[in-house]
Design a protein around this motif. Structure first.
Motif, PDB file in Angstrom:
ATOM      1  N   ARG A  13       0.853  -1.193   0.000  1.00  0.00           N
ATOM      2  CA  ARG A  13       0.000   0.000   0.000  1.00  0.00           C
ATOM      3  C   ARG A  13       0.888   1.242   0.000  1.00  0.00           C
ATOM      4  NH1 ARG A  13      -5.298   0.502   1.434  1.00  0.00           N
ATOM      5  NH2 ARG A  13      -5.376  -1.632   2.210  1.00  0.00           N
ATOM      6  N   GLN A  14       0.619   2.142  -0.921  1.00  0.00           N
ATOM      7  CA  GLN A  14       1.404   3.368  -1.001  1.00  0.00           C
ATOM      8  C   GLN A  14       0.851   4.406  -0.019  1.00  0.00           C
ATOM      9  OE1 GLN A  14       0.957   4.244  -5.218  1.00  0.00           O
ATOM     10  NE2 GLN A  14       3.099   3.713  -5.515  1.00  0.00           N
ATOM     11  N   THR A  24     -15.099  12.019   0.735  1.00  0.00           N
ATOM     12  CA  THR A  24     -15.233  11.269  -0.520  1.00  0.00           C
ATOM     13  C   THR A  24     -15.305   9.760  -0.259  1.00  0.00           C
ATOM     14  OG1 THR A  24     -14.015  12.958  -1.714  1.00  0.00           O
ATOM     15  CG2 THR A  24     -14.125  10.775  -2.721  1.00  0.00           C
ATOM     16  N   LYS A  71     -18.325   6.627  -0.357  1.00  0.00           N
ATOM     17  CA  LYS A  71     -18.050   5.643  -1.406  1.00  0.00           C
ATOM     18  C   LYS A  71     -19.146   4.590  -1.373  1.00  0.00           C
ATOM     19  CE  LYS A  71     -14.068   3.186  -3.195  1.00  0.00           C
ATOM     20  NZ  LYS A  71     -12.653   2.860  -2.975  1.00  0.00           N
ATOM     21  N   PRO A  81      -5.629  15.271  -7.995  1.00  0.00           N
ATOM     22  CA  PRO A  81      -4.721  14.173  -7.659  1.00  0.00           C
ATOM     23  C   PRO A  81      -4.797  13.084  -8.728  1.00  0.00           C
ATOM     24  CG  PRO A  81      -6.660  14.079  -6.285  1.00  0.00           C
ATOM     25  CD  PRO A  81      -6.758  15.347  -7.058  1.00  0.00           C
ATOM     26  N   PHE A  86      -3.189   9.789  -8.147  1.00  0.00           N
ATOM     27  CA  PHE A  86      -2.850   8.454  -7.647  1.00  0.00           C
ATOM     28  C   PHE A  86      -4.105   7.587  -7.540  1.00  0.00           C
ATOM     29  CE2 PHE A  86      -2.994  11.568  -4.171  1.00  0.00           C
ATOM     30  CZ  PHE A  86      -4.099  11.117  -3.478  1.00  0.00           C
ATOM     31  N   ARG A 145      -4.150   0.961  -4.157  1.00  0.00           N
ATOM     32  CA  ARG A 145      -4.214   0.793  -2.696  1.00  0.00           C
ATOM     33  C   ARG A 145      -3.374   1.894  -2.073  1.00  0.00           C
ATOM     34  NH1 ARG A 145      -1.918  -3.607  -0.586  1.00  0.00           N
ATOM     35  NH2 ARG A 145      -3.465  -3.826   1.060  1.00  0.00           N
ATOM     36  N   ILE A 146      -4.046   2.831  -1.471  1.00  0.00           N
ATOM     37  CA  ILE A 146      -3.379   4.039  -0.989  1.00  0.00           C
ATOM     38  C   ILE A 146      -3.655   4.202   0.500  1.00  0.00           C
ATOM     39  CG2 ILE A 146      -3.232   6.551  -1.234  1.00  0.00           C
ATOM     40  CD1 ILE A 146      -2.246   5.139  -3.677  1.00  0.00           C
ATOM     41  N   ASP A 160      -6.982   4.225   4.919  1.00  0.00           N
ATOM     42  CA  ASP A 160      -6.613   3.209   3.924  1.00  0.00           C
ATOM     43  C   ASP A 160      -7.789   2.985   2.996  1.00  0.00           C
ATOM     44  OD1 ASP A 160      -4.210   2.963   5.106  1.00  0.00           O
ATOM     45  OD2 ASP A 160      -4.725   1.176   6.270  1.00  0.00           O
ATOM     46  N   SER A 161      -7.498   3.008   1.749  1.00  0.00           N
ATOM     47  CA  SER A 161      -8.603   2.801   0.811  1.00  0.00           C
ATOM     48  C   SER A 161      -8.062   2.353  -0.536  1.00  0.00           C
ATOM     49  CB  SER A 161      -9.412   4.077   0.652  1.00  0.00           C
ATOM     50  OG  SER A 161     -10.500   3.835  -0.221  1.00  0.00           O
ATOM     51  N   GLU A 162      -8.988   1.854  -1.296  1.00  0.00           N
ATOM     52  CA  GLU A 162      -8.708   1.478  -2.681  1.00  0.00           C
ATOM     53  C   GLU A 162      -9.257   2.587  -3.539  1.00  0.00           C
ATOM     54  OE1 GLU A 162      -7.298  -1.647  -5.246  1.00  0.00           O
ATOM     55  OE2 GLU A 162      -7.508  -1.752  -3.080  1.00  0.00           O
ATOM     56  N   ILE A 163      -8.404   3.392  -4.038  1.00  0.00           N
ATOM     57  CA  ILE A 163      -8.858   4.577  -4.767  1.00  0.00           C
ATOM     58  C   ILE A 163      -8.824   4.273  -6.252  1.00  0.00           C
ATOM     59  CG2 ILE A 163      -8.305   6.967  -5.311  1.00  0.00           C
ATOM     60  CD1 ILE A 163      -7.250   7.217  -2.467  1.00  0.00           C
ATOM     61  N   ASP A 164      -9.951   4.533  -6.863  1.00  0.00           N
ATOM     62  CA  ASP A 164     -10.021   4.286  -8.298  1.00  0.00           C
ATOM     63  C   ASP A 164     -10.412   5.570  -9.004  1.00  0.00           C
ATOM     64  OD1 ASP A 164     -12.651   4.585  -7.662  1.00  0.00           O
ATOM     65  OD2 ASP A 164     -13.107   2.439  -7.718  1.00  0.00           O
ATOM     66  N   ASP A 217     -13.216   6.490 -10.139  1.00  0.00           N
ATOM     67  CA  ASP A 217     -14.462   7.083  -9.650  1.00  0.00           C
ATOM     68  C   ASP A 217     -14.202   7.936  -8.412  1.00  0.00           C
ATOM     69  OD1 ASP A 217     -15.744   5.878 -11.676  1.00  0.00           O
ATOM     70  OD2 ASP A 217     -16.563   4.223 -10.482  1.00  0.00           O
ATOM     71  N   ASP A 218     -13.341   7.412  -7.553  1.00  0.00           N
ATOM     72  CA  ASP A 218     -13.025   8.165  -6.339  1.00  0.00           C
ATOM     73  C   ASP A 218     -12.334   9.481  -6.696  1.00  0.00           C
ATOM     74  OD1 ASP A 218     -14.079   6.119  -4.849  1.00  0.00           O
ATOM     75  OD2 ASP A 218     -12.173   5.055  -4.752  1.00  0.00           O
ATOM     76  N   LEU A 219     -11.422   9.406  -7.645  1.00  0.00           N
ATOM     77  CA  LEU A 219     -10.723  10.625  -8.055  1.00  0.00           C
ATOM     78  C   LEU A 219     -11.696  11.643  -8.629  1.00  0.00           C
ATOM     79  CD1 LEU A 219      -7.441   9.324  -9.741  1.00  0.00           C
ATOM     80  CD2 LEU A 219      -7.729  10.361  -7.495  1.00  0.00           C
ATOM     81  N   ASP A 273     -14.842  11.853  -7.982  1.00  0.00           N
ATOM     82  CA  ASP A 273     -15.688  12.353  -6.914  1.00  0.00           C
ATOM     83  C   ASP A 273     -14.937  13.401  -6.086  1.00  0.00           C
ATOM     84  OD1 ASP A 273     -18.130  12.244  -5.362  1.00  0.00           O
ATOM     85  OD2 ASP A 273     -16.903  11.313  -3.797  1.00  0.00           O
ATOM     86  N   TYR A 274     -13.660  13.128  -5.846  1.00  0.00           N
ATOM     87  CA  TYR A 274     -12.858  14.082  -5.078  1.00  0.00           C
ATOM     88  C   TYR A 274     -12.740  15.400  -5.841  1.00  0.00           C
ATOM     89  CZ  TYR A 274      -8.786  16.347  -3.105  1.00  0.00           C
ATOM     90  OH  TYR A 274      -7.940  17.284  -2.579  1.00  0.00           O
TER      91      TYR A 274
END
Lengths: 541, 271
Positions: free
Chosen positions: A25-26, A39, A43, B201, B203, B206-207, B219-223, B225-227, B229-230
């Motif tokens: 994990r980064q 955000t 989700k 952003p 990135f 898994r961030i 901790d989240s899985e950012i995809d 859609d998340d970007l 939404d942000y």
């Protein structure tokens, strides 16, 4: 089935590995964590569980494909897997042509129908029931191999031991669940009823009410007072319910003799003839009639000229013994102190009160043996002199009554080899017994003739004749010679097996191979897998 | 209380208007309203105008709500407030360094006009009124605009123009800050620093998201859609901030950290 499960497991592991996050994990520092938190808190459920939902769907599609592949293995379990054993009667009577083309071909056709009725997972083994049962094909689901074995089967001239064949077939079933033993035969109703009592045995009877006349016996024996002449004995039996007109044809050497006669239903006709045999000659008897079984219509017999047997009396036997051997027809008696080197053949040796250290290379007999031999163990005097007759299996001494004989004293010998007791004492000690040494018969007579009334009884000549006959039988001069190519008598009786219900053959099975729904599931699984993969790629980009 | 006013000619000391006052109409107007000298005219009442300068006579006679305008008599000080919170240390172009350069440009511009200027580098807990802008350093801590305004009002007694250079990344918003400054008679002008890394952003995967100041991690899985939404939320936040400033007549200028400060000043002067 195990293979499909293995493939499924490997593919599932591969897919799971594909989905598992292998990278670390980064960590990203952001200035707006509160905005990010808003955000990520909002989700959607789908976004949170999309990876695992996708994995579940992939596994489900894989399972669908596995089900498609495994369906051919599963489907037969619903119809119960069967194990069939086919016992094919290959006895001579199966060659009868009362049904076309013959009984064996009909049985073969039935067996082929049984093979065609096998389902995908059914197994079948094939036994042949002849004199001894033989496993022709162990359990297999390969229909072509089974058909090939059936095609190569032929009838024999033997009789069939169906009970033994069924016993062996049952032992081959081991712990198989749904089993059937199909016996394809034409054997008698009694046998069928006996076999049909077994719940897993199904009888398939071929043949009908056949008409048959058979050569039951063809034998020859020398005439005692004229060894150059031999008597030929021929017996014909009519197994049919009606009168049979038979023409019997003899071929003694170059001559041909035709004898026409009629045989009543289920009766026997016997014919005697005399043949002068100066050199080896072949006698063929042939029934000239049209019946359903031709195998038993011909028999041959090969005859050789007989010669007088020389009996060497060694050890100065008493006069009564000399006389009884001289009275045996077909032999000449020579008194000698020991066995001459240039002895005439055929010859037998009668030892009295003596036995050589090594037995002679000819048939021999020992009266009152005194010395130890390799054949027996000298053990002293027999205490109980009474005699009982124990001869079993064959009639060596016909018409001889030994039960009233009194033997005051006898030598007790314990044979160290396999032997046949002709006479024995009441306590089981053998008195007269027969054995074999280096292929030559040996007869031992233990009673002391001087102290018993055996020498004064008419049984002594009978005993001497039996001894000569036994010892000289290796030359086949005195024994009746029987034809070697006669069928067993039960094979000539073409009685129908219709009295016992013949089991109906099962219907033809569905074509083997995966069912259509299996192919459908397989292709559907592949298509959905590809489609889902593309969709997954789209939504994760 | 007599409003402090002064003529524009006096403001520059050279007979010209201060560029920043020209560029900041709200501030200019406020200064004219706050002046204590001769009345120069009226204008329509605007939210935030002091009721003391409402022309009640005209209101009663013509049923018009207008505010009287006076010439300023005294020069108002300018406070350059540079946000020194941790969030300013982040971003592609180091927002604090950018803010410092911008503050230097503005200071030179204002000083060249003859106006007094004070530089304040703030954090959540402290302020620095150092005269040398080059030596100020970020003080760390979370972005707390209300605390920053308090540090200004406590240190600077006389009302003036507060020029805030900040990324405004305060989850509590700008309201408390503005209210406090307004209460103490300060006018507010905001240089809103926006960094590309904050706005867009890039990135994914898994961030582990770590805040600039707090120890909190997410901790989240950012995809994608998340970007998206942000970005949508960030844009919405920017619009809310602009709307807030417009509604309250707060000077607002959005500045991207990838721009040069000179360009920004030119953009300011050309408003």
């Amino acid at each position: 089935m195990t293979f499909v499960l293995l493939i499924w497991c490997l593919a599932a592991v591969a897919i799971v590995c594909f989905y598992l996050p292998w990278r670390r994990r980064q960590t990203k520092q952001v200035a707006t964590l509160w905005l990010w938190q808003e955000t990520l808190q909002r989700k959607g459920f789908w976004s949170r569980w999309r990876r695992w939902a996708s994995l579940s769907i992939q596994i489900s599609l894989l399972s669908l494909m596995a089900v498609g592949l495994a369906l051919p293995f599963w489907m037969p379990t619903g119809t119960a897997q069967r194990s069939l054993v086919v016992v094919m009667d290959v006895s001579a009577s199966m060659a009868a042509t009362d049904v076309g083309p013959n009984r064996f071909e009909q049985a073969r056709s039935d067996a082929q129908r049984l093979v065609a009725s096998l389902a995908a997972s059914d197994e079948m083994a094939i036994f042949s029931a002849g004199r001894f049962p033989r496993l022709l094909m162990p359990f297999t689901d390969n229909s072509q191999a089974l058909l090939d074995v059936l095609e190569s089967l032929q009838t024999t001239r033997e009789s069939a031991d169906l009970e033994e064949a069924v016993r062996v077939a049952k032992s081959s079933l081991e712990d198989r669940a749904d089993c059937e033993i199909w016996v394809l035969t034409d054997k008698s109703a009694l046998r069928q009823a006996k076999l049909s009592a077994d719940p897993i045995v199904r009888m398939r009877v071929v043949g009908g009410e056949g008409r048959n006349c058979s050569l039951v016996r063809l034998a020859a024996r020398p005439v005692l007072d004229d060894p150059t002449t031999q008597e030929i004995f021929c017996e014909v039996r009519n197994h049919s319910p009606g009168i049979a007109k038979v023409g019997l044809r003899f071929h003694p050497d170059e001559q041909v003799t035709e004898i026409p006669f009629s045989v009543a239903a289920h009766s026997t006709h016997q014919h005697f003839a005399k043949v002068t045999v100066s050199q080896p000659v072949q006698v063929t008897a042939e029934i000239q009639t049209n019946d359903d079984l031709s195998l038993d219509n011909v028999a041959t017999l090969r005859l050789s000229p007989c010669a007088k047997t020389t009996v060497y009396l060694i050890g100065d036997p008493p006069e009564p013994l000399d006389r009884v051997f001289r009275a045996v027809p077909g032999c000449s008696v020579v008194r000698a102190p020991s066995l001459p080197k240039d002895m005439a053949k055929p010859a037998i040796a009668i030892y009295f009160h003596s036995s050589p250290a090594s037995l002679p290379p000819i048939p021999c007999c020992f009266f009152e043996p005194r010395k130890a031999s390799a054949l027996w163990e000298f053990a002293g005097v027999l205490p109980s002199p009474s005699v009982s007759r124990t001869e079993r299996g064959r009639s060596i001494l016909p018409d001889a009554e030994f039960e009233s004989c009194v033997i005051e004293q006898a030598v007790q010998l314990h044979p160290q080899c396999d032997f046949v007791t002709w006479l024995e004492s009441n306590d089981g000690t053998p008195l007269v017994w027969e054995t074999t040494h280096d292929g030559n018969p040996v007869v031992v007579v233990q009673p002391i003739l001087a102290n018993s009334d055996l020498a004064f009884r008419p049984e002594l000549p009978l005993l001497a004749a039996a001894i000569v006959e036994t010892l000289a039988s290796t030359d086949a001069t005195l024994e009746p010679q029987f034809s070697t190519d006669l069928l067993p008598s039960e094979e000539s009786q073409l009685e129908s097996g219709e009295q016992v219900g013949s089991s109906a053959l099962p219907g033809r099975a569905e074509p083997h191979g995966p069912p259509a729904v299996s192919w459908l599931l397989l292709f559907l699984g592949i298509a959905l897998l590809v489609e889902w993969h593309c969709f997954h790629q789209r939504i994760t980009e | 209380m007599t409003p402090q006013t002064r003529p524009y000619a006096d403001c520059s000391g050279a007979g010209v208007l201060s560029p920043i006052r020209e560029a900041l109409p709200g501030i200019t107007r406020a200064r004219s309203l706050a002046g204590g000298g001769e009345m120069t005219g009226v204008r329509d009442y605007q939210p935030g105008d002091d009721f003391r300068y409402v022309d009640w006579y005209r209101c009663a006679r013509h049923d018009e709500l207008v505010s009287r305008r006076y010439e300023a008599a005294l020069p108002l000080p300018t406070y350059l407030l540079v946000d020194g919170s941790d969030s300013m240390s982040m971003g592609e172009g180091n927002k604090f360094a950018f803010a410092k350069r911008l503050a230097i440009e503005l200071r030179e511009l204002i000083v060249s006009c003859g106006d007094p200027v004070h530089v304040v580098a703030t954090s959540a807990a402290a302020s620095d009124t150092a005269g040398s802008l080059e030596s100020i350093a970020p003080r760390g801590g979370a972005t707390d605009l209300a605390a920053q305004s308090e540090s200004v009002t406590s240190a600077m007694v006389s009302p003036g123009v507060v020029v805030m250079i900040s990324d405004l990344l305060d989850p509590n918003g700008l309201a408390k800050c503005y209210e406090r400054l307004r209460k103490h008679g300060h006018q507010l002008f905001i240089f809103h620093l926006v960094d590309q890394a904050d706005a867009n952003p890039t990135f994914t995967g898994r961030i582990r998201l770590a805040g600039a100041t707090s120890k909190v991690t997410v901790d989240s899985e950012i995809d994608a859609d998340d970007l998206a939404d942000y970005c949508r939320r960030f844009g919405s936040w920017l619009e809310q901030t602009v709307r807030y400033c417009v509604e309250r007549n707060i000077g607002y200028l959005r500045t991207w950290t990838h721009e040069s400060t000179t360009t920004i000043v030119e953009r300011l002067l050309n408003r």
